[in-house]
Design a protein around this motif. Sequence first.
Motif, short mmCIF file in Angstrom:
data_model
loop_
_atom_site.label_atom_id
_atom_site.label_comp_id
_atom_site.label_asym_id
_atom_site.label_seq_id
_atom_site.Cartn_x
_atom_site.Cartn_y
_atom_site.Cartn_z
N MET A 105 15.27 -28.96 20.07
CA MET A 105 16.62 -28.89 19.50
C MET A 105 16.85 -27.22 19.11
O MET A 105 15.95 -26.64 18.61
N PHE A 106 17.95 -26.59 19.47
CA PHE A 106 18.39 -25.18 18.89
C PHE A 106 19.66 -25.58 18.03
O PHE A 106 20.45 -26.15 18.23
N ALA A 107 19.40 -25.03 16.76
CA ALA A 107 20.51 -24.88 15.70
C ALA A 107 20.45 -23.49 15.07
O ALA A 107 19.50 -22.53 15.20
N TYR A 148 30.04 -29.85 6.78
CA TYR A 148 28.77 -30.42 6.72
C TYR A 148 28.38 -31.03 5.44
O TYR A 148 27.39 -31.69 5.37
N ALA A 149 29.35 -31.48 4.56
CA ALA A 149 29.16 -32.08 3.33
C ALA A 149 29.07 -33.79 3.85
O ALA A 149 28.61 -34.41 3.12
N LEU A 150 29.71 -33.89 4.94
CA LEU A 150 29.77 -35.40 5.23
C LEU A 150 28.38 -36.08 5.48
O LEU A 150 28.35 -37.14 4.82
N PRO A 151 27.23 -35.58 6.21
CA PRO A 151 26.22 -36.42 6.51
C PRO A 151 25.30 -36.26 5.20
O PRO A 151 24.43 -36.91 5.11
N LEU A 158 28.07 -33.19 13.24
CA LEU A 158 27.72 -34.22 12.25
C LEU A 158 26.84 -35.20 12.55
O LEU A 158 26.24 -35.90 11.80
N ASP A 159 26.04 -34.72 13.87
CA ASP A 159 25.10 -35.85 14.45
C ASP A 159 23.57 -34.96 13.95
O ASP A 159 22.70 -35.48 14.84
N LEU A 160 23.67 -34.20 13.42
CA LEU A 160 22.60 -33.19 13.10
C LEU A 160 21.23 -33.99 12.73
O LEU A 160 20.01 -33.76 13.38
N VAL A 161 21.32 -34.93 12.03
CA VAL A 161 20.20 -35.92 11.58
C VAL A 161 19.63 -36.51 12.82
O VAL A 161 18.33 -36.60 12.78
N SER A 162 20.52 -37.19 13.63
CA SER A 162 20.10 -37.76 14.92
C SER A 162 19.10 -36.84 15.69
O SER A 162 17.99 -37.33 16.17
N ALA A 163 19.85 -35.68 15.90
CA ALA A 163 18.94 -34.56 16.57
C ALA A 163 17.85 -34.35 16.11
O ALA A 163 16.72 -34.30 17.00
N GLN A 164 17.53 -34.22 14.79
CA GLN A 164 16.27 -33.84 14.22
C GLN A 164 15.36 -34.94 14.48
O GLN A 164 14.09 -34.66 14.73
#
Length: 358
Positions: free
Chosen positions: A165-167, A13-16, A225-231
């Motif tokens: 979105m579900f997280a 999770y550090a990558l984004p 890793l695509d969390l921001v796009s989903a948000q």
Amino acid sequence: MMAEYLLFGTERYALPILQPLADALQEAGHGVHAWFVDGAKDAALRGGVRPVAHARAAVALRPRAVFSAANWVPTFVSGAKVQVFHGFNVEKRDEARGHFRVRGLFDLYCTQGPATTARFSELAAREGHFKVVETGWPKLDPVFRGEDPLADGWRAAAHGRPVVMFASTFTERLSAAPHLFDAIAAEVAQGARFWLLTLHPKCPPSLFERYRSLAGPNAVFVDPLDLVSAQRAADVLLADTTSVVSEFVVQRKPVVTFRNRAPKPHMLDFDAPDRLGAMLRQAFDPSLSLRAALDAYADDIHPFRDGLSSQRVMAATEALIAGELGVLRRKPVASLLRQLQIRRDLGYWGRAARTPSR
């Protein structure tokens, strides 16, 4: 003048978090290197960021600064040690063990907003061995800047339907994923809304398999890793006590939380899976008071909406190196044991690198 910088992470999770900072450093003409260990050992950043294979290579690099998206940093590497955080403060633990724990390893804390700046500033004034600058969080830069083809693609796949979105966090006692699967599966099957499903990378593989099985015309499974796009693509978030809640709220979008550890006015919290449908309907028709609470919380945790937090982190680091933030006291003796543990874990017992003259 070109300089070399080191980005450090211990989980994927550090990558984004670090990618926008890497991009900003490269745009400024600097050399960027990434050293990932533990859970992020085989990870890599895009765009010409050069990997660091081991401790000796990190020491030989002699970076101007080390930016860490972890709770710790290898102190034997040269350069300013800068904490950029791996998430928001979501109160999973008490203060002594949680977000505001000071380990005596960092020179600079780049805070996300007033909610964390105030407390860290108090600690800095008391301890004296680190400085604090409110910069915003690099991870959220892409939320407010540039195009996002992935997010646009998901919106197109929704065919005009509302997007949820579900997280979920990996912490077992706080995770909604095991409890809400059947309710979410029923919502997905109904097809009234389009779902973006994701889990924390450290969730059990069996949970990943269950949620991946829901992918189809009404849902997609999103790589963490695509969390921001989903948000960016979603209209409403369904979650638990994950820090994704705070990341999502920065956009002033409604959130529904399942058994949140510390529910706040900006959340629509519930504790029975059979209430999921009703809670989502409420989220898609938010009251004026809920909107006001979302605005207030977003301003408190991350008031920046310009997508330039990475540049502020860079500027704060330069101010620290130039001495513009004042003199730092020596690190506490109590941190020496932790430094020895870090050396043991990373397999380095050589001399600490001296920071090159500026």
